[in-house]
Design an enzyme around this catalytic site. Structure first.
Site, PDB file in Angstrom:
ATOM      1  N   ARG A   1      11.311  -0.398   8.521  1.00 18.59           N
ATOM      2  CA  ARG A   1      11.653  -0.893   9.692  1.00 18.59           C
ATOM      3  C   ARG A   1      13.371  -0.743   9.436  1.00 18.59           C
ATOM      4  O   ARG A   1      13.824  -1.255   8.310  1.00 18.59           O
ATOM      5  CB  ARG A   1      11.082  -2.200  10.101  1.00 18.59           C
ATOM      6  CG  ARG A   1      10.028  -2.305  10.655  1.00 18.59           C
ATOM      7  CD  ARG A   1       9.624  -1.558  12.027  1.00 18.59           C
ATOM      8  NE  ARG A   1       8.309  -1.981  12.702  1.00 18.59           N
ATOM      9  CZ  ARG A   1       7.635  -1.045  12.469  1.00 18.59           C
ATOM     10  NH1 ARG A   1       7.839   0.118  12.033  1.00 18.59           N
ATOM     11  NH2 ARG A   1       6.281  -1.105  12.994  1.00 18.59           N
TER      12      ARG A   1
ATOM     13  N   GLU B   1      15.896   2.622  18.119  1.00 20.94           N
ATOM     14  CA  GLU B   1      15.592   3.987  18.240  1.00 20.94           C
ATOM     15  C   GLU B   1      14.771   3.973  19.759  1.00 20.94           C
ATOM     16  O   GLU B   1      14.326   2.911  19.845  1.00 20.94           O
ATOM     17  CB  GLU B   1      14.671   4.151  17.205  1.00 20.94           C
ATOM     18  CG  GLU B   1      13.409   3.542  16.786  1.00 20.94           C
ATOM     19  CD  GLU B   1      12.688   3.404  15.625  1.00 20.94           C
ATOM     20  OE1 GLU B   1      13.332   3.695  14.329  1.00 20.94           O
ATOM     21  OE2 GLU B   1      11.398   3.570  15.740  1.00 20.94           O
TER      22      GLU B   1
ATOM     23  N   ARG C   1       0.829  -1.100   0.020  1.00 22.86           N
ATOM     24  CA  ARG C   1       0.048  -0.159  -0.082  1.00 22.86           C
ATOM     25  C   ARG C   1       0.871   1.111  -0.146  1.00 22.86           C
ATOM     26  O   ARG C   1       0.555   2.222  -0.919  1.00 22.86           O
ATOM     27  CB  ARG C   1      -0.886  -0.027   1.314  1.00 22.86           C
ATOM     28  CG  ARG C   1      -2.184  -0.943   1.223  1.00 22.86           C
ATOM     29  CD  ARG C   1      -2.691  -1.202   2.450  1.00 22.86           C
ATOM     30  NE  ARG C   1      -2.122  -1.984   3.389  1.00 22.86           N
ATOM     31  CZ  ARG C   1      -2.600  -3.003   4.018  1.00 22.86           C
ATOM     32  NH1 ARG C   1      -3.835  -3.228   3.850  1.00 22.86           N
ATOM     33  NH2 ARG C   1      -1.857  -3.563   4.900  1.00 22.86           N
ATOM     34  N   ILE C   2       1.759   1.287   0.724  1.00 24.71           N
ATOM     35  CA  ILE C   2       2.646   2.352   1.194  1.00 24.71           C
ATOM     36  C   ILE C   2       3.624   2.646  -0.115  1.00 24.71           C
ATOM     37  O   ILE C   2       3.651   3.705  -0.889  1.00 24.71           O
ATOM     38  CB  ILE C   2       3.522   2.367   2.460  1.00 24.71           C
ATOM     39  CG1 ILE C   2       2.636   2.557   3.617  1.00 24.71           C
ATOM     40  CG2 ILE C   2       4.383   3.563   2.362  1.00 24.71           C
ATOM     41  CD1 ILE C   2       3.234   2.191   4.967  1.00 24.71           C
TER      42      ILE C   2
ATOM     43  N   HIS D   1      11.036   8.661  13.228  1.00 27.80           N
ATOM     44  CA  HIS D   1      10.039   7.832  13.207  1.00 27.80           C
ATOM     45  C   HIS D   1       8.675   8.360  13.350  1.00 27.80           C
ATOM     46  O   HIS D   1       7.944   8.084  14.231  1.00 27.80           O
ATOM     47  CB  HIS D   1      10.185   6.507  14.376  1.00 27.80           C
ATOM     48  CG  HIS D   1       9.162   5.413  13.651  1.00 27.80           C
ATOM     49  ND1 HIS D   1       9.687   4.102  14.029  1.00 27.80           N
ATOM     50  CD2 HIS D   1       8.247   5.295  13.170  1.00 27.80           C
ATOM     51  CE1 HIS D   1       8.830   3.296  13.844  1.00 27.80           C
ATOM     52  NE2 HIS D   1       7.895   4.043  13.076  1.00 27.80           N
TER      53      HIS D   1
ATOM     54  N   ASP E   1      13.735   7.259   8.355  1.00 27.92           N
ATOM     55  CA  ASP E   1      12.705   7.632   9.346  1.00 27.92           C
ATOM     56  C   ASP E   1      12.908   6.518  10.561  1.00 27.92           C
ATOM     57  O   ASP E   1      12.120   6.805  11.598  1.00 27.92           O
ATOM     58  CB  ASP E   1      11.280   7.516   8.756  1.00 27.92           C
ATOM     59  CG  ASP E   1      10.055   8.211   9.742  1.00 27.92           C
ATOM     60  OD1 ASP E   1      10.526   8.939  10.553  1.00 27.92           O
ATOM     61  OD2 ASP E   1       9.185   7.311   9.857  1.00 27.92           O
TER      62      ASP E   1
END
Ligand code: 8YV
Length: 326
Positions: free
Chosen positions: A233, A262, A154-155, A280, A257
């Site tokens: 990720r 993190e 989707r992204i 992120h 991101d």
């Protein structure tokens, strides 16, 4: 009696109110002695509310023998012990679709910002160097470039659609050619994809199968003029190989991101001026976070009302490489 919910990460206050009004919430993330909390109350926990980057591991699941549901505030559920959930019949939900557009928007913004040196140009103005030294250094043209999408879920699809509007040629790799890719070029390996493009987006759902799928070979193939972007990720990229390549200049630049460990990221990142660092926050708009919180609450409500879940994760497929992103 209200069902007991173990909360693994903080949520915006507009979600905290409804959560606390309908459930007995155990604020695990906010508790110093986490083990004592689990020892005392673990047996009563019926649902876990967690976030994409936090997940829920096997020891935590083991400490909650009556657990029925894990709701993830995020699309990525790679940090959830899904195999153990499947074995124990624990349902898992995530928040797909509602965040897709925002993640794609930030990805495109990262590309533009990195290629056009917008942060350095902003510093140039703020530090008065525009006046004292003259014009800022030239940057790189974005429109018409070749961009690769690793993972056309989707992204990835939304990023590609946006970039096609910049007159870019789109290449992609996925487990197979995707019928909905219009005139985009399918490439059959990540390394070949990296060879063909100027910019490479990583938009894969992370799993054991995709760990370090972007390795040294892929990074080398992208090359000294290449830009690597990650909105999925950190585990999808061999971070040490990426740092080495950015430090030596064998890779041109990166825009990220997501990071290993993190928010306590490797200090080597901070010494580099060819990387755009983002905290992120690709899904972090008010509108999307409201929609994500609503989905978490609606899934909880559906579960405890005995109704079908709105966005269940299909656990049989959860261990295979998917094509979504965070
Ligand atoms: C969120 C994410 O930042 O969707 C995901 O998988 O990682 C992000 O959208 C995160 O889940 C919120 O903490």
């Amino acid at each position: 009696m209200k069902p007991v919910v173990l909360q693994l990460g903080s949520l915006p206050e507009w979600d905290e109110g409804p959560l606390h009004s309908k459930y007995t919430v155990l604020p695990y993330y906010n508790t110093d002695n986490k083990q004592a909390l689990l020892d005392e109350h673990g047996a009563t926990v019926k649902a876990i509310v967690t976030r994409g980057e936090i997940g829920a591991d096997k020891p935590l699941l083991d400490a909650c023998p009556a657990l029925e549901l894990i709701t993830v505030y995020g699309v990525g559920y790679d940090a959830v012990a899904v195999n153990d959930c499947a074995k124990r019949g624990i349902s898992v939900t995530n928040t797909p679709d509602v965040l897709t557009g925002d993640v794609a928007d930030l990805g495109v913004a990262m590309l533009l910002c990195a290629r056009r040196n917008m942060l350095s140009a902003s510093d140039w103005v703020r530090s008065n160097q525009w006046k004292s030294k003259g014009n800022h250094a030239l940057s790189t043209r974005v429109f018409g470039q070749r961009t690769g999408i690793l993972g056309l879920g989707r992204i990835g699809y939304e990023i590609a659609t946006r970039l096609a509007g910049f007159n870019m040629t789109i290449y992609y790799h996925d487990i197979s050619p995707q019928p909905r890719a219009p005139d985009w070029h399918y490439v059959d390996s990540p390394e070949q994809l990296a060879k063909q493009v100027d910019n490479l987006f990583v938009t894969l759902a992370a799993s054991a199968n995709t760990r370090h799928i972007v390795d040294r070979q892929v990074i080398d193939a992208l090359g000294a003029d290449g830009l690597l972007l990650n909105v999925s990720r950190a585990s999808n990229i061999d971070e040490n190989a990426l740092l080495n390549a950015l430090e030596s200049g064998t890779l041109g630049a990166a825009a990220l991101d997501v990071f290993e460990n993190e928010p306590d990221i490797d200090p080597r990142w901070l010494a580099l001026d060819n990387v755009l660092l983002q905290p992120h926050h690709a899904s972090a708009t008010t509108q999307t976070r409201q929609a994500m919180g609503k989905l978490v609450l609606d899934n909880l409500a559906a579960h405890f009302a005995g109704k079908p879940l709105l966005t269940p994760v299909t656990l049989a497929a959860a261990t295979e490489a998917g094509t979504e992103a965070n």
